[in-house]
Motif scaffolding. Sequence first.
Motif, PDB file in Angstrom:
ATOM      1  N   SER A  58      47.469  59.761  78.121  1.00 44.09           N
ATOM      2  CA  SER A  58      47.053  58.397  77.793  1.00 44.09           C
ATOM      3  C   SER A  58      48.066  57.771  76.862  1.00 44.09           C
ATOM      4  N   MET A  59      48.121  56.449  76.901  1.00 48.24           N
ATOM      5  CA  MET A  59      49.052  55.726  76.031  1.00 48.24           C
ATOM      6  C   MET A  59      48.396  54.439  75.540  1.00 48.24           C
ATOM      7  N   LEU A  60      48.510  54.214  74.253  1.00 53.19           N
ATOM      8  CA  LEU A  60      47.996  52.992  73.633  1.00 53.19           C
ATOM      9  C   LEU A  60      49.135  52.000  73.480  1.00 53.19           C
ATOM     10  N   LEU A  61      48.925  50.771  73.925  1.00 52.87           N
ATOM     11  CA  LEU A  61      49.931  49.724  73.856  1.00 52.87           C
ATOM     12  C   LEU A  61      49.439  48.621  72.930  1.00 52.87           C
ATOM     13  N   LEU A  62      50.200  48.365  71.893  1.00 52.09           N
ATOM     14  CA  LEU A  62      49.815  47.373  70.897  1.00 52.09           C
ATOM     15  C   LEU A  62      50.811  46.224  70.903  1.00 52.09           C
ATOM     16  N   GLY A  63      50.330  45.027  71.161  1.00 46.26           N
ATOM     17  CA  GLY A  63      51.162  43.833  71.062  1.00 46.26           C
ATOM     18  C   GLY A  63      50.878  43.144  69.743  1.00 46.26           C
ATOM     19  N   VAL A  64      51.878  43.064  68.889  1.00 41.66           N
ATOM     20  CA  VAL A  64      51.674  42.595  67.521  1.00 41.66           C
ATOM     21  C   VAL A  64      52.531  41.375  67.239  1.00 41.66           C
ATOM     22  N   ASP A  65      51.919  40.363  66.628  1.00 42.53           N
ATOM     23  CA  ASP A  65      52.659  39.213  66.107  1.00 42.53           C
ATOM     24  C   ASP A  65      53.019  39.531  64.667  1.00 42.53           C
ATOM     25  N   GLU A  66      54.245  39.932  64.420  1.00 42.73           N
ATOM     26  CA  GLU A  66      54.681  40.286  63.067  1.00 42.73           C
ATOM     27  C   GLU A  66      55.438  39.122  62.442  1.00 42.73           C
ATOM     28  N   ARG A  67      55.003  38.770  61.254  1.00 45.72           N
ATOM     29  CA  ARG A  67      55.667  37.686  60.525  1.00 45.72           C
ATOM     30  C   ARG A  67      56.122  38.208  59.158  1.00 45.72           C
ATOM     31  N   GLU A  68      57.006  37.468  58.531  1.00 46.22           N
ATOM     32  CA  GLU A  68      57.506  37.874  57.222  1.00 46.22           C
ATOM     33  C   GLU A  68      56.365  37.962  56.217  1.00 46.22           C
ATOM     34  N   HIS A  69      56.320  39.069  55.458  1.00 44.88           N
ATOM     35  CA  HIS A  69      55.302  39.324  54.439  1.00 44.88           C
ATOM     36  C   HIS A  69      53.899  39.458  55.044  1.00 44.88           C
ATOM     37  N   ASP A  70      53.802  39.729  56.337  1.00 46.11           N
ATOM     38  CA  ASP A  70      52.496  39.890  56.986  1.00 46.11           C
ATOM     39  C   ASP A  70      52.623  41.000  58.017  1.00 46.11           C
ATOM     40  N   LYS A  71      51.835  42.056  57.839  1.00 47.56           N
ATOM     41  CA  LYS A  71      51.907  43.203  58.751  1.00 47.56           C
ATOM     42  C   LYS A  71      51.476  42.826  60.153  1.00 47.56           C
ATOM     43  N   GLY A  72      50.600  41.820  60.260  1.00 54.90           N
ATOM     44  CA  GLY A  72      50.166  41.365  61.570  1.00 54.90           C
ATOM     45  C   GLY A  72      48.949  42.116  62.072  1.00 54.90           C
ATOM     46  N   ASP A 109      34.450  46.795  61.969  1.00 55.16           N
ATOM     47  CA  ASP A 109      35.168  45.523  61.927  1.00 55.16           C
ATOM     48  C   ASP A 109      35.738  45.267  63.316  1.00 55.16           C
ATOM     49  N   LYS A 110      36.467  44.166  63.456  1.00 54.30           N
ATOM     50  CA  LYS A 110      37.165  43.899  64.703  1.00 54.30           C
ATOM     51  C   LYS A 110      38.246  44.962  64.911  1.00 54.30           C
ATOM     52  N   ILE A 111      38.359  45.458  66.131  1.00 49.68           N
ATOM     53  CA  ILE A 111      39.278  46.559  66.370  1.00 49.68           C
ATOM     54  C   ILE A 111      40.732  46.172  66.113  1.00 49.68           C
ATOM     55  N   ASN A 112      41.067  44.883  66.264  1.00 41.82           N
ATOM     56  CA  ASN A 112      42.462  44.510  66.023  1.00 41.82           C
ATOM     57  C   ASN A 112      42.822  44.529  64.535  1.00 41.82           C
ATOM     58  N   HIS A 113      41.802  44.652  63.658  1.00 41.62           N
ATOM     59  CA  HIS A 113      42.073  44.755  62.224  1.00 41.62           C
ATOM     60  C   HIS A 113      42.521  46.161  61.832  1.00 41.62           C
ATOM     61  N   ALA A 114      42.315  47.140  62.720  1.00 44.00           N
ATOM     62  CA  ALA A 114      42.716  48.510  62.404  1.00 44.00           C
ATOM     63  C   ALA A 114      44.207  48.583  62.121  1.00 44.00           C
ATOM     64  N   GLY A 118      45.649  50.004  58.644  1.00 48.52           N
ATOM     65  CA  GLY A 118      46.299  51.312  58.604  1.00 48.52           C
ATOM     66  C   GLY A 118      47.369  51.544  59.639  1.00 48.52           C
ATOM     67  N   GLY A 119      47.900  50.480  60.196  1.00 54.33           N
ATOM     68  CA  GLY A 119      49.020  50.612  61.119  1.00 54.33           C
ATOM     69  C   GLY A 119      48.680  51.319  62.419  1.00 54.33           C
ATOM     70  N   ILE A 120      49.705  51.887  63.037  1.00 50.90           N
ATOM     71  CA  ILE A 120      49.557  52.523  64.347  1.00 50.90           C
ATOM     72  C   ILE A 120      48.560  53.681  64.302  1.00 50.90           C
ATOM     73  N   GLU A 121      48.632  54.507  63.247  1.00 53.96           N
ATOM     74  CA  GLU A 121      47.780  55.684  63.178  1.00 53.96           C
ATOM     75  C   GLU A 121      46.296  55.313  63.172  1.00 53.96           C
ATOM     76  N   MET A 122      45.920  54.316  62.373  1.00 58.37           N
ATOM     77  CA  MET A 122      44.514  53.910  62.312  1.00 58.37           C
ATOM     78  C   MET A 122      44.079  53.258  63.619  1.00 58.37           C
ATOM     79  N   SER A 123      44.981  52.539  64.268  1.00 58.41           N
ATOM     80  CA  SER A 123      44.666  51.945  65.572  1.00 58.41           C
ATOM     81  C   SER A 123      44.380  53.043  66.596  1.00 58.41           C
ATOM     82  N   MET A 124      45.227  54.068  66.621  1.00 55.50           N
ATOM     83  CA  MET A 124      45.030  55.169  67.569  1.00 55.50           C
ATOM     84  C   MET A 124      43.686  55.848  67.355  1.00 55.50           C
ATOM     85  N   LYS A 125      43.376  56.192  66.106  1.00 53.14           N
ATOM     86  CA  LYS A 125      42.127  56.883  65.807  1.00 53.14           C
ATOM     87  C   LYS A 125      40.909  56.025  66.156  1.00 53.14           C
TER      88      LYS A 125
END
Length: 304
Positions: A58-72, A109-114, A118-125
Amino acid sequence: MKWCLGIIIIVIIGIGGFAYTIYYNATSTIEKIYTPIEHTPTEQRAQPVTLQEKQPFSMLLLGVDEREHDKGRSDTIIVLSVNPQTKNTLMVSIPRDTYTTIVGKNTKDKINHAYAFGGIEMSMKSVEKLLDIPIDYVAKVNMEGFEQVINTLGDIQVQNEIAFQQGSHHFKKGMVTLDGEAALDYVRMRKEDPQGDFGRQNRQKQVIQSIIEKGTSLKTLMKYQDIFNILGKNVSTNLTFNQIKELQQNYRQSFKDIKQIHFEKGQGKIINGIWYYIMDKKELSQASSTLQKHLEVSSTKKVK
């Protein structure tokens, strides 16, 4: 919509027959985008997948809008289940507003807040917890990279189901041609769509398939250096170069047959003044069972 970038690089390697220049540049690119992930083994997957043995993964694909000073936030969350024995891939798009347990945060919470928490690791879990499946690999792509890849490959065409306006672009009903900027607006619209976020997901999948068709053409080979440069700046994954070679050798056929799993029966609910998408329990259970069977793993949930 982001996993297609990884597929493009696999296709390029395959078409190029590992000619030295392509091989060298591909290796350099993968070294740039490779990001090791601290991911604890699950009950379902005590040992890592061995791609050489053609095991389903399995593979998790995350599309992220990253902006300056904002993890996204991960506004696009797609899970792929790839099985070389059945020679197909299951794709499920998780609504970004899905109300679920955020693993490691001890809250719902909303899953996209993971990703923000906590970044990729928290999203995966959190995705593992929601779908009750192991997540073996992950790829994160910045939205700007998506736009740049389309502009490099050339305009794509999709069959639009409804006429709508988004940003500076008007999309007529029927066949439309999209450059990178237009494609971003095309997949972002959801407020005017009668199907809401589900219509948005369908447009994302349309664009994915169109990019793959472009990426598998022989003309793509002439643009490999530009594509590698874009990947290096906008993609991160825990797939190594050798693993990507294994995908090209053992799993290529599976990516040609993509079957979609839809979440359509859930309902919106206001909780503490915030709108969430509440999954239909039966539909979620059926999707989990389908994915577990495809991945050849068992559920971690005990039957009551």
